[in-house]
Write a protein that holds these residues in place. Structure first.
Motif, PDB file in Angstrom:
ATOM      1  N   ARG A  56      84.451  67.649  83.646  1.00 23.59           N
ATOM      2  CA  ARG A  56      83.804  66.794  84.639  1.00 23.59           C
ATOM      3  C   ARG A  56      84.791  65.681  84.989  1.00 23.59           C
ATOM      4  NH1 ARG A  56      79.374  64.565  80.394  1.00 23.59           N
ATOM      5  NH2 ARG A  56      80.708  63.149  79.245  1.00 23.59           N
ATOM      6  N   PRO A  57      84.524  64.939  86.064  1.00 22.26           N
ATOM      7  CA  PRO A  57      85.407  63.814  86.395  1.00 22.26           C
ATOM      8  C   PRO A  57      85.392  62.761  85.292  1.00 22.26           C
ATOM      9  CG  PRO A  57      84.056  64.416  88.284  1.00 22.26           C
ATOM     10  CD  PRO A  57      83.524  65.181  87.101  1.00 22.26           C
ATOM     11  N   LEU A  58      86.517  62.161  85.054  1.00 18.58           N
ATOM     12  CA  LEU A  58      86.656  61.127  84.023  1.00 18.58           C
ATOM     13  C   LEU A  58      86.005  59.840  84.517  1.00 18.58           C
ATOM     14  CD1 LEU A  58      87.931  60.281  81.297  1.00 18.58           C
ATOM     15  CD2 LEU A  58      89.967  59.632  82.593  1.00 18.58           C
ATOM     16  N   ALA A  59      85.145  59.258  83.691  1.00 13.34           N
ATOM     17  CA  ALA A  59      84.427  58.038  84.066  1.00 13.34           C
ATOM     18  C   ALA A  59      84.778  56.866  83.159  1.00 13.34           C
ATOM     19  CB  ALA A  59      82.921  58.298  84.035  1.00 13.34           C
ATOM     20  N   ARG A  60      85.840  56.995  82.368  1.00 12.47           N
ATOM     21  CA  ARG A  60      86.247  55.903  81.476  1.00 12.47           C
ATOM     22  C   ARG A  60      87.754  55.979  81.264  1.00 12.47           C
ATOM     23  NH1 ARG A  60      84.732  57.597  75.339  1.00 12.47           N
ATOM     24  NH2 ARG A  60      84.580  59.838  75.598  1.00 12.47           N
ATOM     25  N   ALA A  61      88.276  55.115  80.425  1.00  9.35           N
ATOM     26  CA  ALA A  61      89.712  55.103  80.147  1.00  9.35           C
ATOM     27  C   ALA A  61      90.109  56.393  79.426  1.00  9.35           C
ATOM     28  CB  ALA A  61      90.050  53.891  79.282  1.00  9.35           C
TER      29      ALA A  61
ATOM     30  N   LEU B 252      90.874  60.539  73.442  1.00 10.41           N
ATOM     31  CA  LEU B 252      90.871  61.783  72.667  1.00 10.41           C
ATOM     32  C   LEU B 252      89.968  61.531  71.479  1.00 10.41           C
ATOM     33  CD1 LEU B 252      92.106  64.634  71.929  1.00 10.41           C
ATOM     34  CD2 LEU B 252      93.712  63.366  70.537  1.00 10.41           C
ATOM     35  N   GLU B 253      88.936  62.381  71.321  1.00 13.30           N
ATOM     36  CA  GLU B 253      88.028  62.229  70.181  1.00 13.30           C
ATOM     37  C   GLU B 253      87.568  63.602  69.716  1.00 13.30           C
ATOM     38  OE1 GLU B 253      85.330  59.561  72.117  1.00 13.30           O
ATOM     39  OE2 GLU B 253      84.023  61.179  72.796  1.00 13.30           O
ATOM     40  N   ARG B 254      87.244  63.673  68.456  1.00 17.18           N
ATOM     41  CA  ARG B 254      86.772  64.924  67.866  1.00 17.18           C
ATOM     42  C   ARG B 254      85.259  64.990  67.926  1.00 17.18           C
ATOM     43  NH1 ARG B 254      88.160  66.205  61.823  1.00 17.18           N
ATOM     44  NH2 ARG B 254      86.268  65.037  61.712  1.00 17.18           N
ATOM     45  N   GLU B 255      84.741  66.181  68.234  1.00 22.12           N
ATOM     46  CA  GLU B 255      83.295  66.445  68.208  1.00 22.12           C
ATOM     47  C   GLU B 255      83.094  67.669  67.335  1.00 22.12           C
ATOM     48  OE1 GLU B 255      81.225  66.831  71.921  1.00 22.12           O
ATOM     49  OE2 GLU B 255      82.031  64.947  72.684  1.00 22.12           O
ATOM     50  N   GLY B 256      82.838  67.456  66.056  1.00 22.80           N
ATOM     51  CA  GLY B 256      82.737  68.584  65.126  1.00 22.80           C
ATOM     52  C   GLY B 256      84.078  69.289  65.041  1.00 22.80           C
ATOM     53  N   ALA B 257      84.095  70.583  65.326  1.00 18.59           N
ATOM     54  CA  ALA B 257      85.343  71.353  65.288  1.00 18.59           C
ATOM     55  C   ALA B 257      86.095  71.304  66.612  1.00 18.59           C
ATOM     56  CB  ALA B 257      85.044  72.809  64.938  1.00 18.59           C
ATOM     57  N   ALA B 258      85.498  70.687  67.637  1.00 23.74           N
ATOM     58  CA  ALA B 258      86.103  70.650  68.975  1.00 23.74           C
ATOM     59  C   ALA B 258      86.667  69.266  69.276  1.00 23.74           C
ATOM     60  CB  ALA B 258      85.056  71.022  70.020  1.00 23.74           C
ATOM     61  N   TYR B 259      87.464  69.198  70.334  1.00 26.17           N
ATOM     62  CA  TYR B 259      87.971  67.919  70.828  1.00 26.17           C
ATOM     63  C   TYR B 259      87.490  67.713  72.253  1.00 26.17           C
ATOM     64  CZ  TYR B 259      90.997  66.830  66.920  1.00 26.17           C
ATOM     65  OH  TYR B 259      91.451  66.492  65.689  1.00 26.17           O
ATOM     66  N   ARG B 260      87.184  66.456  72.550  1.00 26.49           N
ATOM     67  CA  ARG B 260      86.882  66.020  73.916  1.00 26.49           C
ATOM     68  C   ARG B 260      87.984  65.034  74.270  1.00 26.49           C
ATOM     69  NH1 ARG B 260      82.522  66.149  77.152  1.00 26.49           N
ATOM     70  NH2 ARG B 260      81.186  66.914  75.471  1.00 26.49           N
ATOM     71  N   LEU B 261      88.554  65.184  75.448  1.00 30.37           N
ATOM     72  CA  LEU B 261      89.613  64.284  75.863  1.00 30.37           C
ATOM     73  C   LEU B 261      89.553  64.063  77.353  1.00 30.37           C
ATOM     74  CD1 LEU B 261      92.980  66.119  76.038  1.00 30.37           C
ATOM     75  CD2 LEU B 261      91.027  67.238  75.062  1.00 30.37           C
ATOM     76  N   GLY B 262      90.142  62.983  77.772  1.00 28.74           N
ATOM     77  CA  GLY B 262      90.151  62.660  79.187  1.00 28.74           C
ATOM     78  C   GLY B 262      91.421  61.952  79.573  1.00 28.74           C
ATOM     79  N   GLY B 263      91.822  62.185  80.814  1.00 27.59           N
ATOM     80  CA  GLY B 263      93.024  61.567  81.350  1.00 27.59           C
ATOM     81  C   GLY B 263      93.381  62.205  82.678  1.00 27.59           C
ATOM     82  N   ARG B 264      94.573  61.910  83.137  1.00 21.12           N
ATOM     83  CA  ARG B 264      95.074  62.492  84.382  1.00 21.12           C
ATOM     84  C   ARG B 264      95.370  63.975  84.144  1.00 21.12           C
ATOM     85  NH1 ARG B 264     100.776  62.036  86.445  1.00 21.12           N
ATOM     86  NH2 ARG B 264     100.638  63.013  88.483  1.00 21.12           N
TER      87      ARG B 264
ATOM     88  N   LEU C   6      91.401  63.268  87.744  1.00 25.73           N
ATOM     89  CA  LEU C   6      91.108  62.530  86.516  1.00 25.73           C
ATOM     90  C   LEU C   6      89.960  63.286  85.863  1.00 25.73           C
ATOM     91  CD1 LEU C   6      91.278  58.845  87.775  1.00 25.73           C
ATOM     92  CD2 LEU C   6      92.972  60.067  86.408  1.00 25.73           C
ATOM     93  N   ALA C   7      90.242  63.916  84.719  1.00 23.15           N
ATOM     94  CA  ALA C   7      89.268  64.836  84.128  1.00 23.15           C
ATOM     95  C   ALA C   7      88.924  64.475  82.703  1.00 23.15           C
ATOM     96  CB  ALA C   7      89.818  66.261  84.168  1.00 23.15           C
ATOM     97  N   GLU C   8      87.674  64.777  82.355  1.00 25.05           N
ATOM     98  CA  GLU C   8      87.209  64.744  80.970  1.00 25.05           C
ATOM     99  C   GLU C   8      86.863  66.182  80.622  1.00 25.05           C
ATOM    100  OE1 GLU C   8      83.321  63.316  78.468  1.00 25.05           O
ATOM    101  OE2 GLU C   8      84.138  61.912  79.936  1.00 25.05           O
ATOM    102  N   VAL C   9      87.418  66.686  79.523  1.00 28.54           N
ATOM    103  CA  VAL C   9      87.170  68.077  79.143  1.00 28.54           C
ATOM    104  C   VAL C   9      86.709  68.168  77.699  1.00 28.54           C
ATOM    105  CG1 VAL C   9      88.886  68.962  80.792  1.00 28.54           C
ATOM    106  CG2 VAL C   9      89.540  68.592  78.419  1.00 28.54           C
ATOM    107  N   LEU C  10      85.886  69.158  77.453  1.00 27.88           N
ATOM    108  CA  LEU C  10      85.515  69.563  76.104  1.00 27.88           C
ATOM    109  C   LEU C  10      86.242  70.872  75.876  1.00 27.88           C
ATOM    110  CD1 LEU C  10      83.836  69.334  73.492  1.00 27.88           C
ATOM    111  CD2 LEU C  10      82.019  70.595  74.699  1.00 27.88           C
TER     112      LEU C  10
END
Length: 136
Positions: A74-79, A82-94, A122-126
């Motif tokens: 989805r579009p990035l809505a914050r700075a 990079l953070e971990r969610e259980g066994a996955a990572y969520r990250l955002g940037g250009r 500017l994307a946020e991805v899981l």
């Protein structure tokens, strides 16, 4: 008849060579015996990744390339983050397009990602687990 889809990677060595300009210097902690996961110090952040290099992983400074497959975007809505969610990572940037569905996601730790659908600038991805690490 449809043509077969190209594999995301041909081999770990070929993948690293293809995207080596996006590799970064990190510190690898000693690998636990028999574990495919490595602890990686990137600046002041520890990242856990599936080691795609030949065993054993070296300890100490090394150039690596992180790679992940996008599960949701989805579009990035914050700075950038990079953070971990259980066994996955969520990250955002250009999201910088690299061709054929690949992007360099310029988060605090740059990651080459593959997405089935185009990413916004500017994307946020899981990512699907695991985050992968390629090395020479």
């Amino acid at each position: 008849m449809t043509s077969p889809k190209r594999a995301i990677e041909e081999s770990p060595e070929a993948f690293y060579q293809r995207f080596r300009t996006h590799a970064l210097e990190v510190y690898l902690f000693p690998e636990p015996w028999g574990s495919p996961l490595v602890e990686v110090l990137c600046g002041d952040q520890v990242v856990y990744a599936f080691d795609r290099g030949a065993p054993p992983a070296p300890a100490g400074p090394v150039r690596v390339l992180f790679h992940g497959v996008v599960r949701a975007a989805r579009p990035l809505a914050r700075a950038p983050f990079l953070e971990r969610e259980g066994a996955a990572y969520r990250l955002g940037g250009r999201a910088r397009p690299l061709g054929e569905g690949f992007y360099l996601l310029e988060a605090p730790v740059p990651v080459v990602v593959h997405a089935q659908e185009p990413l916004p600038p500017l994307a946020e991805v899981l990512l699907w687990p695991p985050l992968m690490l390629f090395r020479e």
